[in-house]
Write a protein that holds these residues in place. Structure first.
Motif, mmCIF file in Angstrom:
data_model
loop_
_atom_site.group_PDB
_atom_site.id
_atom_site.type_symbol
_atom_site.label_atom_id
_atom_site.label_comp_id
_atom_site.label_asym_id
_atom_site.label_seq_id
_atom_site.Cartn_x
_atom_site.Cartn_y
_atom_site.Cartn_z
ATOM 1 N N SER A 161 0.725 -1.177 -0.014
ATOM 2 C CA SER A 161 -0.230 -0.065 -0.107
ATOM 3 C C SER A 161 0.928 1.384 0.134
ATOM 4 O O SER A 161 1.917 1.244 0.585
ATOM 5 N N ILE A 162 0.455 2.236 -0.635
ATOM 6 C CA ILE A 162 1.115 3.602 -0.765
ATOM 7 C C ILE A 162 0.414 4.830 -0.386
ATOM 8 O O ILE A 162 -0.906 4.724 -0.728
ATOM 9 N N GLU A 163 0.659 5.404 0.654
ATOM 10 C CA GLU A 163 0.209 6.483 1.258
ATOM 11 C C GLU A 163 0.917 7.819 1.018
ATOM 12 O O GLU A 163 2.310 7.814 0.979
ATOM 13 N N ASN A 164 0.199 8.923 0.705
ATOM 14 C CA ASN A 164 1.036 10.253 0.569
ATOM 15 C C ASN A 164 2.166 10.300 -0.384
ATOM 16 O O ASN A 164 2.958 10.969 -0.467
ATOM 17 N N GLY A 165 2.012 9.330 -1.563
ATOM 18 C CA GLY A 165 2.816 9.042 -2.496
ATOM 19 C C GLY A 165 4.055 8.651 -2.379
ATOM 20 O O GLY A 165 4.927 8.326 -3.196
ATOM 21 N N HIS A 166 4.616 8.549 -1.063
ATOM 22 C CA HIS A 166 5.616 7.936 -0.826
ATOM 23 C C HIS A 166 5.957 7.113 0.282
ATOM 24 O O HIS A 166 7.082 6.395 0.546
#
Length: 575
Positions: free
Chosen positions: A490-495
């Motif tokens: 999973s990817i959160e806030n792009g990074h």
């Protein structure tokens, strides 16, 4: 023309003191004769050509000697010794169990045991290759072996102790002969060469001893072969290499130097030259593994004594060990061992060996990556000794003033571009980071490029290939590479990347390599703000439905009206 007698027979030891490399056996036997504590049955075990039958004959000769020396050796001059040396002794009997292994042969031997010796002290029966006796013959021999007459001694010799039944072993005093060391065999060959007036190089004799693999009889046979080949009665190292078709250790030294220098083409050319000379690829890779093992032994002074080579060659190993790291040697040994194990099952053996050599030639690069992954990713660290071209700091500051108003910074300060409201905001993209170069005060921008989940998966897959060949950890690193794709990404806030595992053991293995994976992903995706973490989430496993009763209970939980229906009509499950 005199009849030629091979060295193995001509120089066969006649006393305990002349036996080569078996002092632990000869000392025990001499002490037993001295104290008159001889067992009724002996079992001599060990590899071929190490002196089992020879010691049996010396023991039989010494027991019946009429005038033994002060050191309890056979005199060689009395009537009993002379008759034994002329193969006419009536007290010593030799039986080859390989050809006489039936019950009738053992019964004939048992019948002879009942008659006492006409002259001399003891009757000695030497049974060679005793493991070849049949089970029936062993059983027929048991009672006589356990309670022989007081004047009888049995000496059994075998190369395969595990094939002898336990009831025979329990009735014998067992002596285990060892492989003769290279230095002992080399010294014995040097003495024979001196007696035969043959000039022999020490390296040549050491090579013959190594080729014999612990068997002195094999070493003497090779010595006779090389002597016949050398018409001028001068044995050289090159003549031994040529005649015995041995792969010279010089090749292994040159190939190892090329591997350490990462010169892949030269390594492949050496291997091609070896194949053109008629050597088998399997012999080559086994020899390379043995060579690398010897280099590893020279890394520590305590293990140098494990090398069975001459002092001259040992010095060359020590010099090469100084240029090779332990990580390189361990990884190369692992590759050579795998190639040795799977060589025969390969459909293209030559390509298989070449592939292993190419991997070995790149091991140092992989090890360097483990220490500095940025360099492998194509972004080598700045060399402090190289001076960068001077830039006008004032001009750079003026150009940046049109776009931003950065706060005052120290020479090593990192600050973020947030103050300018006109800067467009990119969704899910971290802020651009500016770095001040301490060498000349210039400002550099490091763009944290956004990435997609597909790009992330590709980068992870590339890293898994590197991790499988990780030199330090072996199996643990390969498991981590396998488990990287087992978690949910999973990817959160792009990074901010999170790997979620339902298996706690998998999460622990991957967690140990998160820092290395994160460094690689940052360089691969050109995003220095990228963060990687892992977590374990318990997932309750559903109960599997097998029996009709389980199916009925599942339906009752899913459909509540089924309870009323079964109660009204008295339904029961047919088990």
């Amino acid at each position: 023309m005199e009849n030629f007698v091979v060295s193995a027979r001509k120089y066969r030891p006649a006393t305990f003191d002349t036996v080569v490399g078996q002092s632990h056996i000869t000392t025990t036997l001499k002490n037993a004769i001295k104290s008159n504590q001889l067992a009724q049955a002996f079992l001599f075990c060990g590899p071929r050509g190490v002196g089992k039958t020879t010691c049996a004959r010396i023991l039989a000769k010494t027991i019946n000697c009429l005038t033994p020396t002060e050191d309890f050796e056979a005199c060689g001059t009395c009537e009993s010794c002379v008759s034994f040396q002329n193969q006419g002794s009536m007290n010593v009997y030799e039986l080859d169990a390989a050809s006489s292994n039936s019950v009738d042969d053992i019964r004939n031997l048992v019948d002879q045991v009942r008659y006492p010796p006409q002259s001399g002290k003891r009757k000695v029966y030497i049974i060679d290759e005793v493991h070849m006796l049949s089970n029936s013959a062993f059983n027929a021999f048991l009672k006589t072996l356990e309670e022989p007459p007081e004047y009888v001694i049995f000496i059994l010799a075998t190369t395969e102790k595990h094939k002898i039944i336990p009831t025979i072993l329990s009735r014998c005093q067992i002596f285990d002969f060892k492989r003769i060391e290279v230095k002992d065999m080399s010294g014995h060959l040097a003495n024979i060469a001196q007696k035969e007036e043959i000039e022999a190089e020490q390296d040549a004799l050491d090579l013959i001893a190594q080729k014999a693999d612990g068997g002195l009889r094999d070493a003497l046979s090779l010595f006779d072969l090389i002597t016949t080949f050398s018409a001028d009665r001068h044995i050289t190292y090159q003549s031994v290499v040529k005649n015995l078709h041995i792969l010279d250790h010089d090749y292994y030294f040159k190939i190892t130097d090329a591997l350490l220098a990462q010169d892949m083409p030269l390594v492949l050319l050496y291997f091609d030259e070896i194949l053109r000379k008629g050597f088998d690829g399997h012999i080559f890779i086994a020899g390379l593994g043995a060579h690398l093992r010897n280099v590893m032994m020279c890394k520590d002074p305590a293990t140098v004594k494990l090398l069975e080579v001459s002092e001259k060659v040992k010095q060359r190993f020590a010099e090469q060990a100084q240029n090779a790291s332990a990580s390189f040697l361990l990884s190369a040994l692992n590759l050579a061992n795998d190639c040795d194990l799977h060589y025969k099952s390969s459909k293209n053996p030559r390509f298989f060996v070449e592939l292993v050599l190419m991997k070995m030639a790149n091991l140092n690069r992989v090890i360097d990556w483990a220490q500095n992954p940025v360099e492998i990713a194509g972004q080598p660290p700045a060399d402090p000794e190289k001076k960068k071209p001077e830039t006008n700091v004032a001009e750079q500051n003026n150009s940046h003033q049109q776009q931003q108003a950065p706060p005052p910074a120290k020479m090593s300060l990192e600050y973020t571009k947030k103050e300018n409201p006109k800067t467009p905001v990119i969704p899910n993209k971290p802020d651009v980071t500016l770095k001040v170069d301490t060498s000349n005060g210039s400002v550099q921008a490091s763009d944290n490029t956004p990435f997609t989940k597909k790009e992330l998966l590709l980068a992870l897959n590339d890293f898994k290939g590197i991790l499988r060949n990780f030199p330090q950890d072996g199996e643990k690193a390969r498991k981590a590479a396998e488990y990287l794709s087992a978690g949910d990404i999973s990817i959160e806030n792009g990074h901010e990347i999170t790997l979620t595992f339902s298996d706690e053991a998998q999460e622990k293995v991957v967690a140990a390599y998160l820092e290395k994976v994160q460094k690689n992903l940052r360089n691969k995706l050109n995003n220095q703000a990228l963060t990687l973490s892992s977590k374990y989430v318990y997932v309750e496993k559903k109960k599997k439905i097998y029996t009709p009763y389980d199916k009925f209970q599942y339906l009752k939980e899913k459909h509540t009206k089924l309870n009323d229906l079964s109660a009204r009509f008295g339904l029961e499950v047919d088990l």
